[in-house]
Scaffold this motif. Structure first.
Motif, PDB file in Angstrom:
ATOM      1  N   LYS A 503       0.750  -1.152   0.117  1.00  0.00           N
ATOM      2  CA  LYS A 503      -0.126  -0.190   0.036  1.00  0.00           C
ATOM      3  C   LYS A 503       0.908   1.201  -0.026  1.00  0.00           C
ATOM      4  CE  LYS A 503      -1.738   1.709   3.865  1.00  0.00           C
ATOM      5  NZ  LYS A 503      -0.746   2.499   4.665  1.00  0.00           N
ATOM      6  N   PRO A 505       2.803   4.122   1.480  1.00  0.00           N
ATOM      7  CA  PRO A 505       2.741   4.081   3.275  1.00  0.00           C
ATOM      8  C   PRO A 505       1.957   5.259   3.890  1.00  0.00           C
ATOM      9  CG  PRO A 505       4.646   4.838   1.706  1.00  0.00           C
ATOM     10  CD  PRO A 505       3.747   4.384   0.974  1.00  0.00           C
ATOM     11  N   GLU A 506       1.448   6.187   3.063  1.00  0.00           N
ATOM     12  CA  GLU A 506       0.652   7.430   3.786  1.00  0.00           C
ATOM     13  C   GLU A 506      -0.735   7.153   3.358  1.00  0.00           C
ATOM     14  OE1 GLU A 506       2.230   8.924   6.124  1.00  0.00           O
ATOM     15  OE2 GLU A 506       4.319   9.118   5.309  1.00  0.00           O
TER      16      GLU A 506
ATOM     17  N   ALA B 188      11.369   8.174   3.988  1.00  0.00           N
ATOM     18  CA  ALA B 188      10.102   8.181   4.257  1.00  0.00           C
ATOM     19  C   ALA B 188       9.108   8.007   3.166  1.00  0.00           C
ATOM     20  CB  ALA B 188       9.647   9.952   4.486  1.00  0.00           C
ATOM     21  N   ALA B 189       9.519   8.062   1.736  1.00  0.00           N
ATOM     22  CA  ALA B 189       8.988   7.851   0.510  1.00  0.00           C
ATOM     23  C   ALA B 189       8.420   6.352   0.597  1.00  0.00           C
ATOM     24  CB  ALA B 189       9.637   8.368  -0.742  1.00  0.00           C
ATOM     25  N   GLN B 190       9.550   5.441   0.860  1.00  0.00           N
ATOM     26  CA  GLN B 190       9.309   3.960   1.015  1.00  0.00           C
ATOM     27  C   GLN B 190       8.564   3.494   2.110  1.00  0.00           C
ATOM     28  OE1 GLN B 190      12.515   2.012  -0.188  1.00  0.00           O
ATOM     29  NE2 GLN B 190      11.484   0.329  -1.415  1.00  0.00           N
ATOM     30  N   PHE B 191       8.764   3.987   3.190  1.00  0.00           N
ATOM     31  CA  PHE B 191       8.259   3.434   4.670  1.00  0.00           C
ATOM     32  C   PHE B 191       7.241   4.228   5.088  1.00  0.00           C
ATOM     33  CE2 PHE B 191      12.265   1.482   4.135  1.00  0.00           C
ATOM     34  CZ  PHE B 191      12.281   0.214   4.240  1.00  0.00           C
ATOM     35  N   GLY B 192       7.111   5.777   5.059  1.00  0.00           N
ATOM     36  CA  GLY B 192       6.245   6.588   5.354  1.00  0.00           C
ATOM     37  C   GLY B 192       6.880   7.647   6.459  1.00  0.00           C
ATOM     38  N   GLN B 193       6.503   8.668   6.780  1.00  0.00           N
ATOM     39  CA  GLN B 193       7.035   9.817   7.575  1.00  0.00           C
ATOM     40  C   GLN B 193       7.045   9.103   8.863  1.00  0.00           C
ATOM     41  OE1 GLN B 193       8.353  12.534   5.717  1.00  0.00           O
ATOM     42  NE2 GLN B 193       9.266  12.780   7.751  1.00  0.00           N
ATOM     43  N   ASP B 194       6.266   8.731   9.248  1.00  0.00           N
ATOM     44  CA  ASP B 194       6.333   8.283  10.880  1.00  0.00           C
ATOM     45  C   ASP B 194       7.511   7.256  11.275  1.00  0.00           C
ATOM     46  OD1 ASP B 194       3.969   9.931  11.310  1.00  0.00           O
ATOM     47  OD2 ASP B 194       2.886   8.257  11.534  1.00  0.00           O
ATOM     48  N   GLY B 215       4.016   2.572   7.261  1.00  0.00           N
ATOM     49  CA  GLY B 215       3.111   2.638   6.536  1.00  0.00           C
ATOM     50  C   GLY B 215       2.581   1.345   5.747  1.00  0.00           C
ATOM     51  N   VAL B 216       3.369   0.540   5.717  1.00  0.00           N
ATOM     52  CA  VAL B 216       3.127  -0.954   5.288  1.00  0.00           C
ATOM     53  C   VAL B 216       3.218  -2.005   6.037  1.00  0.00           C
ATOM     54  CG1 VAL B 216       4.072   0.274   3.095  1.00  0.00           C
ATOM     55  CG2 VAL B 216       5.494  -0.987   4.452  1.00  0.00           C
ATOM     56  N   GLY B 217       3.549  -1.834   7.142  1.00  0.00           N
ATOM     57  CA  GLY B 217       3.782  -3.141   7.931  1.00  0.00           C
ATOM     58  C   GLY B 217       4.219  -2.964   9.378  1.00  0.00           C
TER      59      GLY B 217
END
Lengths: 638, 271
Positions: A503, A505-506, B188-194, B215-217
């Motif tokens: 998905k 990620p955001e 962040a682009a691949q895993f999310g900012q958090d 963001g993906v798991g």
């Protein structure tokens, strides 16, 4: 006393006038690394290990129509915005991307580059043509008048009635050269290998009778290599002329360039014809050139989605996304579309036609990968539903834009809500440079999304099994198979595909992963079928897995929100074609469907407190389309 | 053509806009100091005006005007000036949105131009650079290994497994297992900012930590190195800083100038 005022006044005028050229007087120059193609500038990963996100189709105030529609911010603002900075949109709103893009192609129309801007600012005494004089007055009037003038201009371009002064490439050349050189300088300045890639490009705007056959041209090189090459005009030329131009560029400069056909839904069947441009049977030479110069096509953008149409794909429950309004006819709606035209206007059908043509000619003109882009005319590259700045400055965010007529002139049929906040291009590359991303386009290792940044990866090979799909599967995929965009040779066993979707990620969870297969049957007829390959957990209807029931819907329309309580973060499977027939020519691409999410119209309704009529589509399932993998009969290995 | 239409046409000319702007500036200085004489019917075509006329011509035609041409241009200028002053006397500038917008723009431009035309002095630039250093800093770079789980795993069991070796642990995914010196935005682009923020706040260590939600798991992470992004010396990015300073300062000055004027107004909006 009066003298003192005059002195002060003159000084102020001098300062004001001076400031205009001042900013240009100390021109910054890009470094060699920035102005090059990015080779040998950064460390590259061993193989592509992440998708890079970009927009290849963006207009600024140098585009004749974008300026006419009102945009007053240019390439520099466009580049700042794309790399994540805050800018002020033309209508005064602050604009910033939630997440920066990795690359951008500014694709201003090559025809009459900068012309509306120049026309508006020209002394009217020097404008002799009566039509231009009238347009100038309308542009200066601004607002609605400016939009009407631009609509007329597009109509004139579509019907071949453009005033000679705008049409003649030689008269345009000096103006074009100045704008283009300055443009290339800015592009190079913003190009930072490893961080943000700015591509030089333009849009070639061929539009016979209003049927949209535009192409975006994208260069692999910076200003020093592009040198004196100017953007190629679309009016009065033919697509084979464009390919000759690209070939001449490559031979003359040692650089590289490619062309990307514009979203094909507004071409009234002309984008993917079975015949050549002259109406004669399509030749092998034409097919080979097309395949050579047009490795990818734009399948989704603000002006609708071109994957397929329910008329062509009656068994596809997800067909019909983003066709509202757009299916009615060509770009200016000077000609209505009839169903017999759809085959040449939609991409899945074109991929099927490609197989038939390949059978006949030995070359597939339509062996292309898929990308999405915006085609925004606001200088703002965004395909985000909650951050949608519209097709052009006339529909930047505001209470009325969803229901406003959007028909470029006086005709009926299209409304603001028909616009999609779509799409992005994803490129699997080893690093963020011009060379790496351009090369990913060339080998078609790219995919389209309608605005979500989901990660989709596929490898095709004859022998992939669950065992191949372990922790090292990406390396295995590259070693023993081909990634998206690749070609497999039929070896007598069913091709298998390792497929994974993660998905955004955001963003929203995933509903399902589908394999779309197209082939030519024993009678030479093209066929298609859609297979559900993986889906998130849900109560199943009965004994059969197919059709997979709908995933559900968590969207709260009142608050324009959804929850990830349905769907999955990751979907993966090894899928092998259960209907494989030896010797059959086929393609396979993957479509990933997200769970339902709110469209931009709901964010608008919330922000501006407006009510939307029932006919407005408010909730959609965003999607990704990968480039296909082709299966070739063994004897024809290329 | 009626007189109003003719005046409208004239008022759409860039030259008229320029002149209106000049008049405005004139008025601005007058308003600051002494009272202007609106009834003045003296037109001085002094050397500066003539030079300006000649320059405008030269910019368009790429050569200076001949004497005869200059005379004609001056005649035309005088004609425009007369009509322009009479148009003002008739109040034709009022209620025209083009003139209104143009003049407002000129005011902004006037306020901004002092910033655009000056080089910042060294101290001012250095202060501004320090205050905005974050913009010019290199990305903070992370080097780490990660093991992915689609569903939240049992931490203790996974950590035990990881102590014996990490290859093959976790669910397969197309995420790289080892990441070398990758910038925070790319992570962040691949895993999310958090996830990126969480890692940036961790101490590098040889031990595995987790699970960390992305963001993906879910991930177990071994953060090997954090290279904090250096802020380059001012000289390395001077041109960019000057341009940004200029842009921002002119915006601030526009706003300040507006506020100053705005404060003198009382605005009543009928509801």
């Amino acid at each position: 006393m009066q003298k003192k005022w005059i002195a002060a006044g003159v000084a102020a005028v001098a300062i004001a006038a001076g400031a205009a050229w001042f900013s240009g007087a100390f021109k910054e120059r890009a470094s060699a690394a920035q102005a090059g193609n990015g080779e040998d500038t950064i460390a590259l990963s061993e193989y592509p290990d992440r998708p890079y996100w970009g927009d290849t189709h963006l207009h600024t105030d140098n585009s004749v129509d974008a300026f006419g529609f009102g945009v007053r911010i240019g390439p520099e603002a466009a580049l700042r915005f794309a790399r994540g900075e805050k800018v002020t949109a033309t209508m005064g709103m602050e604009a910033q991307l939630d997440r920066p893009l990795d690359f951008l192609v500014i694709s201003d129309h090559s025809d009459a580059l900068g012309a509306t801007k120049r026309l508006m600012n020209a002394p009217s005494a020097l404008v002799r043509d009566p039509t231009l004089k009238r347009w100038q007055a309308m542009l200066r009037e601004g607002g609605r008048q400016s939009v009407i003038a631009t609509g007329e201009l597009i109509d004139a371009a579509a019907t071949g009635n453009i005033p000679e002064a705008l049409r003649d490439p030689e008269r345009q050349e000096k103006a074009t050269r100045d704008i283009w050189q300055e443009h290339l300088r800015i592009i190079d300045l913003f190009n930072e290998p490893g961080r943000f890639t700015a591509f030089a490009g333009f849009e070639w705007t061929l539009m016979p009778d209003g049927n949209n056959l535009h192409r975006v041209v994208m260069f692999r090189d910076g200003a020093p290599t592009i040198g004196d090459t100017l953007p190629f005009p679309g009016l009065d030329t033919d697509v084979t002329d464009l390919w000759d131009y690209l070939a001449a560029y490559e031979q003359g400069s040692g650089g590289q360039a490619l062309a990307i056909p514009h979203n094909s839904n507004l071409s009234n069947g002309m984008m993917f014809e079975m015949t050549g441009p002259d109406g004669a049977p399509l030749t092998a030479e034409y097919a080979a050139k097309r395949a050579r110069w047009e490795p990818v096509v734009e399948v989704t953008q603000i002006k609708g989605d071109s994957e397929s149409h329910p008329f062509l794909s009656p068994n596809d429950e997800f067909a019909g996304y983003g066709i509202w309004g757009w299916e009615l006819g060509n770009l200016p709606l000077t000609a209505k579309a009839t169903p017999d035209m759809y085959g040449g206007s939609y991409v899945r059908e074109a991929l099927k036609r490609g197989l038939s043509l390949e059978q006949r000619l030995g070359v597939n003109p339509y062996r292309f990968g898929l990308i999405g882009s915006t085609d925004s005319h606001t200088s703002l590259a965004t395909a985000d539903e909650d951050n949608f700045f519209g097709k052009h400055t006339g529909n930047e965010p505001g209470p009325d834009r969803a229901m406003a007529g959007q028909n470029l002139g006086t005709r009926e049929g299209r409304f603001g809500w028909h616009y999609l906040a779509s799409g992005y291009a994803a490129a699997w590359a080893r690093g963020n440079t011009r060379a790496e991303i351009f090369d990913a386009f060339k080998r078609r290792e790219v995919y389209a999304t309608t605005g979500s940044r989901m990660s989709v990866r596929i490898f095709g090979g004859p022998g992939f099994t669950e065992d191949s799909f372990g922790s090292d599967w990406v390396a295995t995929g590259y070693r023993e198979g081909v990634p998206m965009g690749g070609v497999l040779t039929d070896n007598g066993t069913a091709p298998a595909f390792m497929i994974e979707a993660l998905k955004d990620p955001e963003g929203a969870n995933l509903d399902r992963v589908q394999v779309v297969k197209g082939w030519v049957d024993a009678n030479g007829n093209p066929q298609e079928k859609i297979f559900d390959a993986a889906w998130s957990e849900r109560p199943m209807d009965g004994a059969s897995d197919s059709p997979v029931p709908a995933v559900g819907n968590t969207v709260d329309e009142a608050t324009a929100s959804y929850t990830n309580t349905i769907g999955a973060a990751q979907l993966r499977t090894v899928w092998s074609d259960p209907e494989y027939r030896e010797g059959q020519r086929a393609f396979y691409y993957v479509r990933v469907i997200e769970i339902p999410t709110p469209r931009w119209v709901l964010f608008d309704a919330l922000r501006f407190g407006v009510e939307l009529p029932d006919e407005v589509v408010k909730v959609v399932q965003e999607r990704a389309y990968t480039s296909p993998i082709w299966l070739m009969p063994a004897a024809e290995e290329t | 053509m009626t007189l109003t239409e003719r005046a409208r046409t004239i008022l759409r000319e860039p030259l008229v806009h320029f002149l209106l702007g000049g008049a405005l500036i004139f008025a601005f200085f007058a308003w600051q100091g002494e009272e202007a004489d609106p009834a003045s019917r003296v037109i001085d075509v002094d050397e500066q005006v003539q030079a300006q006329i000649a320059l405008t011509y030269e910019r368009t035609m790429q050569r200076p005007p001949t004497d005869a041409e200059l005379d004609a241009l001056i005649d035309r200028w005088v004609r425009e000036e007369v009509l322009y002053r009479e148009a003002l006397r008739l109040g034709l500038d009022a209620g025209d949105p083009v003139v209104r917008r143009r003049l407002a723009k000129k005011m902004d431009f006037l306020a901004a131009s002092s910033a655009q035309a000056t080089e910042p002095d060294e101290d001012e630039l250095a202060d501004w650079y320090r205050a905005n250093a974050g913009r010019y800093a290199e990305d903070t770079r992370l080097s780490f290994d990660q093991v992915y789980f689609a569903e939240q795993p049992e931490a203790a069991a996974v950590l035990t497994q990881l102590r014996q070796g990490w290859q093959g642990v976790g669910d397969p995914a197309s995420l790289p297992g080892s990441i070398e010196g990758r910038g925070l935005p790319a992570v962040a682009a691949q895993f999310g900012q958090d996830f990126a923020n969480r890692l940036a706040g961790m101490e590098p260590s040889a031990a595995w930590e987790g699970p960390v939600r992305s963001g993906v798991g879910w991930h177990f992470v071994r953060l090997r190195a954090v290279e904090v992004g250096e802020v380059p010396p001012l000289d390395a990015v001077r041109q960019r800083v000057i341009e940004d300073w200029r842009l921002e300062t002119s915006k601030t000055r526009e706003e300040e100038a507006y506020r100053l004027l705005r404060d003198a107004y009382q605005v009543r909006i009928e509801r």
